[in-house]
Design a protein around this motif. Sequence first.
Motif, PDB file in Angstrom:
ATOM      1  N   ARG A 178       0.832  -1.185   0.000  1.00 46.76           N
ATOM      2  CA  ARG A 178       0.000   0.000   0.000  1.00 46.76           C
ATOM      3  C   ARG A 178       0.870   1.240   0.000  1.00 46.76           C
ATOM      4  O   ARG A 178       2.043   1.201   0.335  1.00 46.76           O
ATOM      5  CB  ARG A 178      -0.885   0.040   1.246  1.00 46.76           C
ATOM      6  CG  ARG A 178      -2.020  -0.920   1.160  1.00 46.76           C
ATOM      7  CD  ARG A 178      -2.951  -0.748   2.324  1.00 46.76           C
ATOM      8  NE  ARG A 178      -4.020  -1.687   2.183  1.00 46.76           N
ATOM      9  CZ  ARG A 178      -3.934  -2.963   2.501  1.00 46.76           C
ATOM     10  NH1 ARG A 178      -2.818  -3.428   3.016  1.00 46.76           N
ATOM     11  NH2 ARG A 178      -4.956  -3.769   2.312  1.00 46.76           N
ATOM     12  N   GLN A 185      -5.489   6.094   7.384  1.00 43.96           N
ATOM     13  CA  GLN A 185      -6.095   5.643   6.129  1.00 43.96           C
ATOM     14  C   GLN A 185      -6.971   4.417   6.369  1.00 43.96           C
ATOM     15  O   GLN A 185      -8.074   4.293   5.851  1.00 43.96           O
ATOM     16  CB  GLN A 185      -4.961   5.197   5.211  1.00 43.96           C
ATOM     17  CG  GLN A 185      -4.990   5.749   3.831  1.00 43.96           C
ATOM     18  CD  GLN A 185      -3.786   5.244   3.072  1.00 43.96           C
ATOM     19  OE1 GLN A 185      -3.856   4.215   2.450  1.00 43.96           O
ATOM     20  NE2 GLN A 185      -2.694   5.983   3.149  1.00 43.96           N
ATOM     21  N   PHE A 186      -6.417   3.469   7.142  1.00 42.31           N
ATOM     22  CA  PHE A 186      -7.174   2.257   7.446  1.00 42.31           C
ATOM     23  C   PHE A 186      -8.490   2.615   8.129  1.00 42.31           C
ATOM     24  O   PHE A 186      -9.549   2.084   7.797  1.00 42.31           O
ATOM     25  CB  PHE A 186      -6.378   1.313   8.352  1.00 42.31           C
ATOM     26  CG  PHE A 186      -5.225   0.634   7.673  1.00 42.31           C
ATOM     27  CD1 PHE A 186      -4.007   0.460   8.339  1.00 42.31           C
ATOM     28  CD2 PHE A 186      -5.328   0.140   6.389  1.00 42.31           C
ATOM     29  CE1 PHE A 186      -2.934  -0.170   7.725  1.00 42.31           C
ATOM     30  CE2 PHE A 186      -4.259  -0.487   5.766  1.00 42.31           C
ATOM     31  CZ  PHE A 186      -3.066  -0.639   6.438  1.00 42.31           C
ATOM     32  N   HIS A 210     -11.038   4.148   5.636  1.00 38.59           N
ATOM     33  CA  HIS A 210     -11.696   3.169   4.780  1.00 38.59           C
ATOM     34  C   HIS A 210     -12.565   2.214   5.589  1.00 38.59           C
ATOM     35  O   HIS A 210     -13.598   1.741   5.104  1.00 38.59           O
ATOM     36  CB  HIS A 210     -10.661   2.416   3.949  1.00 38.59           C
ATOM     37  CG  HIS A 210     -10.065   3.241   2.862  1.00 38.59           C
ATOM     38  ND1 HIS A 210     -10.749   3.580   1.732  1.00 38.59           N
ATOM     39  CD2 HIS A 210      -8.848   3.831   2.768  1.00 38.59           C
ATOM     40  CE1 HIS A 210      -9.984   4.343   0.956  1.00 38.59           C
ATOM     41  NE2 HIS A 210      -8.830   4.515   1.562  1.00 38.59           N
ATOM     42  N   SER A 247     -16.577   1.087   5.106  1.00 39.43           N
ATOM     43  CA  SER A 247     -16.618  -0.292   4.606  1.00 39.43           C
ATOM     44  C   SER A 247     -17.997  -0.910   4.875  1.00 39.43           C
ATOM     45  O   SER A 247     -18.734  -0.433   5.738  1.00 39.43           O
ATOM     46  CB  SER A 247     -15.554  -1.119   5.321  1.00 39.43           C
ATOM     47  OG  SER A 247     -15.921  -1.288   6.672  1.00 39.43           O
ATOM     48  N   GLN A 304      -9.177  -2.009   3.545  1.00 39.70           N
ATOM     49  CA  GLN A 304      -8.718  -1.067   2.529  1.00 39.70           C
ATOM     50  C   GLN A 304      -8.260  -1.861   1.319  1.00 39.70           C
ATOM     51  O   GLN A 304      -7.176  -2.440   1.328  1.00 39.70           O
ATOM     52  CB  GLN A 304      -7.550  -0.227   3.054  1.00 39.70           C
ATOM     53  CG  GLN A 304      -7.100   0.793   2.031  1.00 39.70           C
ATOM     54  CD  GLN A 304      -5.990   1.680   2.547  1.00 39.70           C
ATOM     55  OE1 GLN A 304      -5.854   1.863   3.758  1.00 39.70           O
ATOM     56  NE2 GLN A 304      -5.207   2.223   1.651  1.00 39.70           N
ATOM     57  N   LEU A 306      -5.520   4.454  -2.892  1.00 43.47           N
ATOM     58  CA  LEU A 306      -6.917   4.122  -3.185  1.00 43.47           C
ATOM     59  C   LEU A 306      -7.685   5.438  -3.236  1.00 43.47           C
ATOM     60  O   LEU A 306      -8.398   5.819  -2.302  1.00 43.47           O
ATOM     61  CB  LEU A 306      -7.458   3.186  -2.100  1.00 43.47           C
ATOM     62  CG  LEU A 306      -8.821   2.563  -2.364  1.00 43.47           C
ATOM     63  CD1 LEU A 306      -8.785   1.688  -3.608  1.00 43.47           C
ATOM     64  CD2 LEU A 306      -9.265   1.730  -1.173  1.00 43.47           C
ATOM     65  N   THR A 341     -10.841  -6.315  -3.462  1.00 39.28           N
ATOM     66  CA  THR A 341     -11.537  -5.971  -2.220  1.00 39.28           C
ATOM     67  C   THR A 341     -11.734  -7.198  -1.351  1.00 39.28           C
ATOM     68  O   THR A 341     -12.417  -7.122  -0.347  1.00 39.28           O
ATOM     69  CB  THR A 341     -12.940  -5.376  -2.501  1.00 39.28           C
ATOM     70  OG1 THR A 341     -13.789  -6.429  -2.975  1.00 39.28           O
ATOM     71  CG2 THR A 341     -12.889  -4.258  -3.504  1.00 39.28           C
ATOM     72  N   LYS A 391     -15.208   2.762  -4.027  1.00 36.69           N
ATOM     73  CA  LYS A 391     -14.230   2.427  -3.001  1.00 36.69           C
ATOM     74  C   LYS A 391     -13.154   3.493  -2.850  1.00 36.69           C
ATOM     75  O   LYS A 391     -12.587   3.660  -1.775  1.00 36.69           O
ATOM     76  CB  LYS A 391     -13.534   1.100  -3.354  1.00 36.69           C
ATOM     77  CG  LYS A 391     -14.414  -0.106  -3.193  1.00 36.69           C
ATOM     78  CD  LYS A 391     -14.666  -0.452  -1.744  1.00 36.69           C
ATOM     79  CE  LYS A 391     -15.462  -1.724  -1.634  1.00 36.69           C
ATOM     80  NZ  LYS A 391     -15.979  -1.932  -0.291  1.00 36.69           N
ATOM     81  N   ASN A 420     -11.126   6.937  -2.449  1.00 37.83           N
ATOM     82  CA  ASN A 420     -11.328   8.204  -1.762  1.00 37.83           C
ATOM     83  C   ASN A 420     -11.620   9.265  -2.808  1.00 37.83           C
ATOM     84  O   ASN A 420     -10.833   9.463  -3.725  1.00 37.83           O
ATOM     85  CB  ASN A 420     -10.061   8.552  -0.979  1.00 37.83           C
ATOM     86  CG  ASN A 420     -10.151   9.911  -0.354  1.00 37.83           C
ATOM     87  OD1 ASN A 420     -11.188  10.297   0.169  1.00 37.83           O
ATOM     88  ND2 ASN A 420      -9.067  10.679  -0.432  1.00 37.83           N
ATOM     89  N   GLN A 436     -11.103  12.151   2.607  1.00 39.85           N
ATOM     90  CA  GLN A 436     -10.089  11.962   3.622  1.00 39.85           C
ATOM     91  C   GLN A 436      -9.403  13.271   3.973  1.00 39.85           C
ATOM     92  O   GLN A 436      -9.033  13.506   5.108  1.00 39.85           O
ATOM     93  CB  GLN A 436      -9.057  10.959   3.131  1.00 39.85           C
ATOM     94  CG  GLN A 436      -8.100  10.556   4.218  1.00 39.85           C
ATOM     95  CD  GLN A 436      -7.266   9.388   3.814  1.00 39.85           C
ATOM     96  OE1 GLN A 436      -7.377   8.893   2.704  1.00 39.85           O
ATOM     97  NE2 GLN A 436      -6.410   8.934   4.700  1.00 39.85           N
TER      98      GLN A 436
END
Lengths: 237, 778
Positions: free
Chosen positions: A40, B578-579, B582, B586, B619, B636, B651, B720, B722, B745
């Motif tokens: 990532r 970030q996690f 998302h 989710s 994510q 993403l 995903t 999905k 951002n 974000q």
Amino acid sequence: MAELYVKPGNKDRGWNDPPQFSYGLQTQAGGPKRTSLTKRVAAPQDGSPRVPISETSPGAPPVGPPPLSSKASRPPPVGSSPACSVEPTNFPVIECETLLEDVLKPLEEALDDCRGHTKKQVCDDISRRLALLQEQWAGGKLSTPVKKRMALLVQELSSHRWDAADDIHRSLMVDHVTEVSQWMVGVKRLIAEKRSLSSEETSEEKSTATAEEHQTVPGIHRLHNPVGSPDSPQTIS
Amino acid sequence: MATYLEFIQQNEERDGVRFSWNVWPSSRLEATRMVVPLACLLTPLRERPDLPPVQYEPVLCSRPTCKAILNPLCQVDYRAKLWACNFCFQRNQFPPAYTGISEVNQPAELMPQFSTIEYVIQRGPQSPLIFLYVVDTCLEEDDLQALKESLQMSLSLLPPDALVGLITFGRMVQVHELSCEGISKSFVFRGTKDLTAKQIQDMLGLTTPAMPMQQARPQEHPFVSSRFLQPIQKIDMNLTDLLGELQRDPWPVTQGKRPLRSTGVALSIAVGLLEGTFPNTGARIMLFTGGPPTQGPGMVVGDELKVPIRSWHDIEKDNARFMKKATKHYEMLANRAATNGHCIDIYACALDQTGLLEMKCCANLTGGHMVMGDSFNTSLFKQTFQRIFSKDFNGNFRMAFGATLEVKTSRELKIAGAIGPCVSLNVKGPCVSENELGVGGTSQWKICGLDPTSTLGIYFEVVNQHNAPIPQGGRGAIQFVTQYQHSSTQRRIRVTTVARNWADAQSHLRHIEAAFDQEAAAVLMARLGVFRAESEEGPDVLRWLDRQLIRLCQKFGQYNKEDPTSFRLSDSFSLYPQFMFHLRRSPFLQVFNNSPDESSYYRHHFARQDLTQSLIMIQPILYSYSFHGPPEPVLLDSSSILADRILLMDTFFQIVIYLGETIAQWRKAGYQDMPEYENFKHLLQAPLDDAQEILQARFPMPRYINTEHGGSQARFLLSKVNPSQTHNNLYTWGQVMKYSRRMSQQMKCLSLRKGFTWKRLSHTEKILFQLLTGSSTI
């Protein structure tokens, strides 16, 4: 040896149905991965939205062709692609026809071998399914890959390679269940019965061999000396 | 930081354990100030091809309240043949078999590289694996045919000595007697009446006085109770025929009605049958259903089509008539099955919902599978089903049964609970905390069905008092003991013993910070969030998650109070926000756009996958393919969607390949077929090959979407990413605007710096904020 192929999923039933992998491909999966797609990228800490490089708005003239591939160009972005792809491929056509007799005869012989050792009802059941196999084959209801693999199965069975024969039967059940389900279970049982018969025979041989060994200990000279030698009783003159 | 990443990875490979913190704060107070609890993800049966099991039994500590297993952390006196338990400090004598050990001749379990070791238990009976098929016959003709073929195929994949049984249901429930004689018999039950376990066992004749034993071994069950569960090698031909002859449920379904489906009673009979014949041995009840239960106990919707099955809206408005009662019915069955060590799988294939919301406990509490598809006649179902029977490098099934997990800790730690496919065994003890997180109040759990990827989240509490000295030795230890039935029917015990350093948070915060595992922390917090979402209101869970993120950033962020742009997080935290971003969008925490069944399905898989797969779910992975170099991971974010790139998004539940506008035009023009543009052909092929690798191995099989710029299926990608580009700065991204109602974000980062949550602002305040900060509107 099972076939390795991919065919598309059932688009009638599920527009996003994934492609279907053959038994050979599925059992092969589990080796080391070529690429591991798990990385990532961290978001920029200043929180500014990223500006894209260039965007075509609708109505703009179409772009030119892609860059030409030249001899000096880099190798393709990912390493060499494997034999199979996600889009459907055509399987090479086999030249020679597999004959029904080549497959059915060894199976019936195997069944005859088992008759003494297996219950009558089981033998009748297997026999009924072999008849069904014959009927479907002669009636042209079986596809070429099925016939080809049955020939291989029969070869493995005749060579007493039980695991290989079993694996081929499994690959046929997975890849061509519609065609083979009615009679394949008979072939499966036949392999199992031949296997147990053969292991019984080997253990019988082993037990007679050990019995002979026990006899050789006191009377070893009898076995090693043929009839007519000075030590054997018959030759005492 | 690089060394910690290596350390984390090595430990995961060896022990199957990932901690949120790898240096532990030494006091309770400091640990709570860390915001993210001390917890770990444990994969008890992680595949270890390099770890052959040892053929002897483990050595236990002799203290009755301890019974920890001998491990590399124990002090050993080789001369006196004594060892000191590292958990309770008891001195134990080695058993006689260990008289030959010395410093140069150590048993495997004392060597550091065997922090994870597996023992094979020799004694005790080895019972065969049992598979009980429970099959819905209210299916369309081609669906039923496809299901029958899959079941016939599965008989070839099962081991020859496994026991198999068949129950079919529709309006009535039929338990089929499997025999080798010509006539097939079955016991028929009404689908409307629930029966107790005893009644079922009486009616099936399972409690008649035992007939003379057929086999020599006394542990074998009496012949009379095996009428319904027979070995494959004996009845495979008859069962193949029986399956082939199955018909659709004969009861006619009138216009405007659903078929009467008695799933509740069918499952009840299955659980009762196994309870009465094979308790405490590995078994799978496999339920195949093509629609919701519409009659009897456990019904989820009535038979009138004009009354739709409950949606999230209905549930919120308390308008789901059957939900509570049905859930209770299946929970009762799930608990009974779990008590007996049996797992329940659900294979639900239908276009509409099938009641997974009510039935989910059957799979979740027992460790069974949940597979959701559109039809049994799809490759998604067929291949997912085949993969259940996949084998490892030794030719054994990957599935394992009847596991009990026990956790022991050194005295500075207590166990708060576990989240995963397990039930509590209610074992109290000195290492059980009063504060519960997940399934708590116990140090032992039961997992009836598991495989090499099954992962539990285990949460701990540091109990050392503030300012108490660091414990002697400077390290805390945890031991995980998993006893289970291997698919070869052997009983095995896997023991993992791990230790980490304590540190004083006030003087060594940097060390603790550097040893933070943001990936594990994200998944552990996510599991907590999803666990809470089952019982709390959705917005409350999101607020809790936001608060935890803000607190974490306040604790570990470096910033100047007057300057919002100065905010920085160290590398070990860089991905965490970030996690969380998302995660809150989710399907695990947002039920919008999903049916209750879909939400249950996604949550089911989230609560049991290992770390890598769980992160993909939180994510999704996005890789970009272009002429400019090898495929690279990209943010993403909508800014990653470019005309001359191909994107591959994973995903976990879907694989999406998206062709940028220019690429799509080139493909349409057919450049890939021209020999001088062979590199373009390779470019198109590259993501397909990578997608194939994922599709070949994953369970369950993901859906596969191949789309391009402007395609209707591009929405899977667009929803999905951002949405950093909104309608204000990109007029063409009309679709992006549609899905960007949620906060981007960037806005979130800005609001974090300000120390409040965006959602709580009124409309006027939001506009004012945007004007003051000069950022674009949503």
